[in-house]
Write a protein that holds these residues in place. Structure first.
Motif, PDB file in Angstrom:
ATOM      1  N   PRO A 209       0.810  -1.226   0.000  1.00 17.28           N
ATOM      2  CA  PRO A 209       0.000   0.000   0.000  1.00 17.28           C
ATOM      3  C   PRO A 209       0.840   1.272   0.000  1.00 17.28           C
ATOM      4  CG  PRO A 209      -0.070  -1.066   2.148  1.00 17.28           C
ATOM      5  CD  PRO A 209       0.583  -2.037   1.217  1.00 17.28           C
ATOM      6  N   GLU A 210       2.116   1.156   0.389  1.00 18.38           N
ATOM      7  CA  GLU A 210       3.022   2.293   0.316  1.00 18.38           C
ATOM      8  C   GLU A 210       4.084   2.042  -0.749  1.00 18.38           C
ATOM      9  OE1 GLU A 210       4.352   3.138   4.286  1.00 18.38           O
ATOM     10  OE2 GLU A 210       2.307   3.480   5.013  1.00 18.38           O
ATOM     11  N   LEU A 211       3.653   1.423  -1.825  1.00 17.48           N
ATOM     12  CA  LEU A 211       4.501   1.141  -2.990  1.00 17.48           C
ATOM     13  C   LEU A 211       5.749   0.342  -2.623  1.00 17.48           C
ATOM     14  CD1 LEU A 211       4.754   3.977  -5.685  1.00 17.48           C
ATOM     15  CD2 LEU A 211       4.131   1.586  -5.990  1.00 17.48           C
ATOM     16  N   GLN A 212       5.641  -0.485  -1.563  1.00 14.18           N
ATOM     17  CA  GLN A 212       6.756  -1.364  -1.221  1.00 14.18           C
ATOM     18  C   GLN A 212       7.044  -2.278  -2.412  1.00 14.18           C
ATOM     19  OE1 GLN A 212       4.003  -0.914   0.679  1.00 14.18           O
ATOM     20  NE2 GLN A 212       4.499  -0.852   2.866  1.00 14.18           N
ATOM     21  N   GLY A 213       8.300  -2.371  -2.793  1.00 13.94           N
ATOM     22  CA  GLY A 213       8.706  -3.198  -3.918  1.00 13.94           C
ATOM     23  C   GLY A 213       8.951  -2.421  -5.194  1.00 13.94           C
ATOM     24  N   PHE A 214       8.542  -1.172  -5.234  1.00 13.35           N
ATOM     25  CA  PHE A 214       8.767  -0.336  -6.419  1.00 13.35           C
ATOM     26  C   PHE A 214       9.935   0.600  -6.137  1.00 13.35           C
ATOM     27  CE2 PHE A 214       8.159   3.216  -9.317  1.00 13.35           C
ATOM     28  CZ  PHE A 214       7.780   2.586 -10.498  1.00 13.35           C
ATOM     29  N   THR A 215      10.932   0.597  -7.009  1.00 16.98           N
ATOM     30  CA  THR A 215      12.167   1.341  -6.788  1.00 16.98           C
ATOM     31  C   THR A 215      12.084   2.761  -7.331  1.00 16.98           C
ATOM     32  OG1 THR A 215      13.418  -0.721  -6.945  1.00 16.98           O
ATOM     33  CG2 THR A 215      14.665   1.331  -7.150  1.00 16.98           C
ATOM     34  N   TYR A 216      12.501   3.720  -6.520  1.00 19.73           N
ATOM     35  CA  TYR A 216      12.562   5.117  -6.926  1.00 19.73           C
ATOM     36  C   TYR A 216      13.955   5.438  -7.468  1.00 19.73           C
ATOM     37  CZ  TYR A 216       7.997   6.768  -5.284  1.00 19.73           C
ATOM     38  OH  TYR A 216       6.651   7.020  -5.150  1.00 19.73           O
ATOM     39  N   PRO A 217      14.090   6.527  -8.232  1.00 20.34           N
ATOM     40  CA  PRO A 217      15.370   6.824  -8.875  1.00 20.34           C
ATOM     41  C   PRO A 217      16.420   7.456  -7.965  1.00 20.34           C
ATOM     42  CG  PRO A 217      13.768   8.486  -9.467  1.00 20.34           C
ATOM     43  CD  PRO A 217      13.023   7.436  -8.689  1.00 20.34           C
ATOM     44  N   ALA A 218      16.085   7.707  -6.719  1.00 19.26           N
ATOM     45  CA  ALA A 218      17.025   8.274  -5.756  1.00 19.26           C
ATOM     46  C   ALA A 218      16.603   7.795  -4.367  1.00 19.26           C
ATOM     47  CB  ALA A 218      17.012   9.802  -5.833  1.00 19.26           C
ATOM     48  N   PRO A 219      17.491   7.905  -3.370  1.00 25.05           N
ATOM     49  CA  PRO A 219      17.120   7.474  -2.017  1.00 25.05           C
ATOM     50  C   PRO A 219      15.857   8.165  -1.520  1.00 25.05           C
ATOM     51  CG  PRO A 219      19.480   7.866  -2.150  1.00 25.05           C
ATOM     52  CD  PRO A 219      18.897   8.347  -3.455  1.00 25.05           C
ATOM     53  N   VAL A 220      15.018   7.398  -0.836  1.00 24.74           N
ATOM     54  CA  VAL A 220      13.757   7.911  -0.301  1.00 24.74           C
ATOM     55  C   VAL A 220      13.915   8.164   1.196  1.00 24.74           C
ATOM     56  CG1 VAL A 220      11.308   7.426   0.073  1.00 24.74           C
ATOM     57  CG2 VAL A 220      12.416   6.709  -2.058  1.00 24.74           C
ATOM     58  N   HIS A 221      13.621   9.383   1.607  1.00 20.65           N
ATOM     59  CA  HIS A 221      13.686   9.772   3.016  1.00 20.65           C
ATOM     60  C   HIS A 221      12.266   9.849   3.578  1.00 20.65           C
ATOM     61  CE1 HIS A 221      17.868  10.851   2.187  1.00 20.65           C
ATOM     62  NE2 HIS A 221      17.425  11.530   1.140  1.00 20.65           N
ATOM     63  N   GLN A 222      12.162   9.884   4.913  1.00 19.86           N
ATOM     64  CA  GLN A 222      10.863   9.942   5.565  1.00 19.86           C
ATOM     65  C   GLN A 222      10.780  11.157   6.481  1.00 19.86           C
ATOM     66  OE1 GLN A 222       8.531   7.965   4.638  1.00 19.86           O
ATOM     67  NE2 GLN A 222       9.772   6.448   3.540  1.00 19.86           N
ATOM     68  N   PHE A 223       9.735  11.947   6.297  1.00 20.10           N
ATOM     69  CA  PHE A 223       9.432  13.048   7.213  1.00 20.10           C
ATOM     70  C   PHE A 223       8.323  12.567   8.139  1.00 20.10           C
ATOM     71  CE2 PHE A 223       6.739  17.033   7.781  1.00 20.10           C
ATOM     72  CZ  PHE A 223       7.477  17.493   8.868  1.00 20.10           C
ATOM     73  N   GLU A 224       8.661  12.352   9.412  1.00 20.21           N
ATOM     74  CA  GLU A 224       7.703  11.857  10.400  1.00 20.21           C
ATOM     75  C   GLU A 224       7.059  13.042  11.104  1.00 20.21           C
ATOM     76  OE1 GLU A 224       7.279   8.575  10.822  1.00 20.21           O
ATOM     77  OE2 GLU A 224       9.041   7.741   9.785  1.00 20.21           O
ATOM     78  N   PHE A 225       5.729  13.027  11.197  1.00 19.59           N
ATOM     79  CA  PHE A 225       5.044  14.136  11.859  1.00 19.59           C
ATOM     80  C   PHE A 225       3.668  13.679  12.317  1.00 19.59           C
ATOM     81  CE2 PHE A 225       3.694  14.164   7.528  1.00 19.59           C
ATOM     82  CZ  PHE A 225       2.449  14.766   7.458  1.00 19.59           C
TER      83      PHE A 225
END
Length: 359
Positions: free
Chosen positions: A50-66
């Motif tokens: 559901p959070e696109l797990q398994g699909f690769t992005y073209p650069a590192p993905v960071h997380q903003f927690e809030f």
């Protein structure tokens, strides 16, 4: 930073999933055709979380927690630094049927020109949280985006919004004019009020039932007709599978529910009434073959005929926005950055470079 081709990677993944019958479709084949492939892939393919797990992005993905509306959320984003910085930052806001990853080509061109690029996935989309009891509004998404930018030290940026991201970009610019150096709208939706023009209201439950029926074939047919002026190329297919994969995965119902809430937000919160209040220099990049209008298929024929006339909508928006520059792409549809990257990126980079001193 060196970018690898996400399109090539995702096509190869899709080919493996579709089997040997698809082997004739090469990952580097980008020749346009007037119709979809003679034997287009069916609805089988990769399944993503559901959070696109398994699909690769073209650069590192960071997380903003809030925290927002009583929930702990995370907003995924890419933050790509150029090799030779020019001191400016560009924020790329994706559309409803897009993700941050679909900006891959634009990210590469901007960073090569010296721009730092921030490309978030909005809450409810792609790799970000999918809250099931969230009051979605463009104001809320703008607040989330502003909080993200503050957290990584971005005080002022050029805001680029495509499709639904264009509606969000306008709202962001209206709420945070001091933080918006320049506004760029790429075939934004919301340049007309569909409700006022007679598009019937659909309940969230009705949107949800429609979203549960999402298939790769349906996405492909819609995108070919609306995004790409009737053309189809193999480099468009990964983005079909990106979306369809979430509906094949274990979080299908979560994805469909958030999508329904988002469609309700888009339908009920037009921004074009406020275009005259946009104060910063604005670049409009408009594919003239676009016919996008939310809920158009549910409208009666006489109403449908009045909707999504982008040549008229783009010119009216350029007239309404005080400091606007309009660039029209005569043969392109809803996604000019993907349909003709060379023409689009030249216009974008020229427009960014033309920003008056002091902005």
């Amino acid at each position: 930073m060196r970018f690898r081709s996400l399109a090539a990677l995702a096509v190869s993944v899709c080919l493996a999933a579709f089997g040997s019958n698809a082997s004739a479709v090469g990952a580097t084949d980008v020749a346009a055709s007037s119709a979809a492939p003679a034997n287009p892939p069916g609805d089988d393919g990769p399944a993503y979380g559901p959070e696109l797990q398994g699909f690769t992005y073209p650069a590192p993905v960071h997380q903003f927690e809030f925290a927002s509306q009583g929930e702990q959320l995370h907003m995924s984003y890419m933050d790509i630094a150029p090799e030779h910085p020019n001191g400016r930052t560009v924020v790329l806001l994706h559309g409803k049927n897009f993700c941050a990853a679909t900006w891959e080509g634009t990210i590469g061109r901007l960073t090569a020109a010296g721009y730092r690029v921030i490309a978030p996935d909005q809450i409810g989309f792609c790799k970000s949280s999918k809250p099931q009891r969230y009051q979605f509004s463009f104001q809320q998404l703008a607040r989330n985006t502003h909080a993200l930018l503050e957290s990584i030290g971005v005080k002022q940026a050029t805001i680029v919004g495509h499709s639904t991201g264009g509606m969000l970009a306008v709202r962001y610019a209206l709420m945070y004019p001091e933080a918006t150096q320049q506004l760029v709208l790429v075939n934004p939706i919301g340049l007309e009020d569909w409700k006022a023009k007679g598009v019937p209201s659909l309940s969230v439950d009705q949107w949800y039932e429609r979203e549960l029926k999402t298939t790769a074939g349906g996405i492909r047919r819609y995108e070919q007709a609306t995004y790409y002026s009737g053309q189809w190329r193999s480099d468009f297919e990964p983005w079909v599978q990106m979306l369809a994969g979430m509906y094949r995965g274990p979080g299908k119902k979560e994805v469909a529910w958030d999508s329904a809430l988002l469609y309700d937000m888009i339908y009920t919160q037009p921004v074009f009434y406020e275009l005259g209040q946009v104060s910063m220099p604005t670049l409009l990049l408009i594919g003239q073959k676009d016919t996008t209008a939310i809920g158009k298929d549910a409208a009666p024929p006489d109403v449908r005929a009045q909707l999504g006339h982008y040549p008229e909508l783009g010119r009216a928006a350029a007239k309404a926005i005080p400091h606007a520059t309009l660039v029209e792409f005569a043969e392109l549809g809803h996604a000019p950055q993907m349909q003709d990257p060379q023409a689009f990126h030249k216009a974008l980079l020229d427009g960014l470079a033309a920003l008056p001193a002091g902005h």
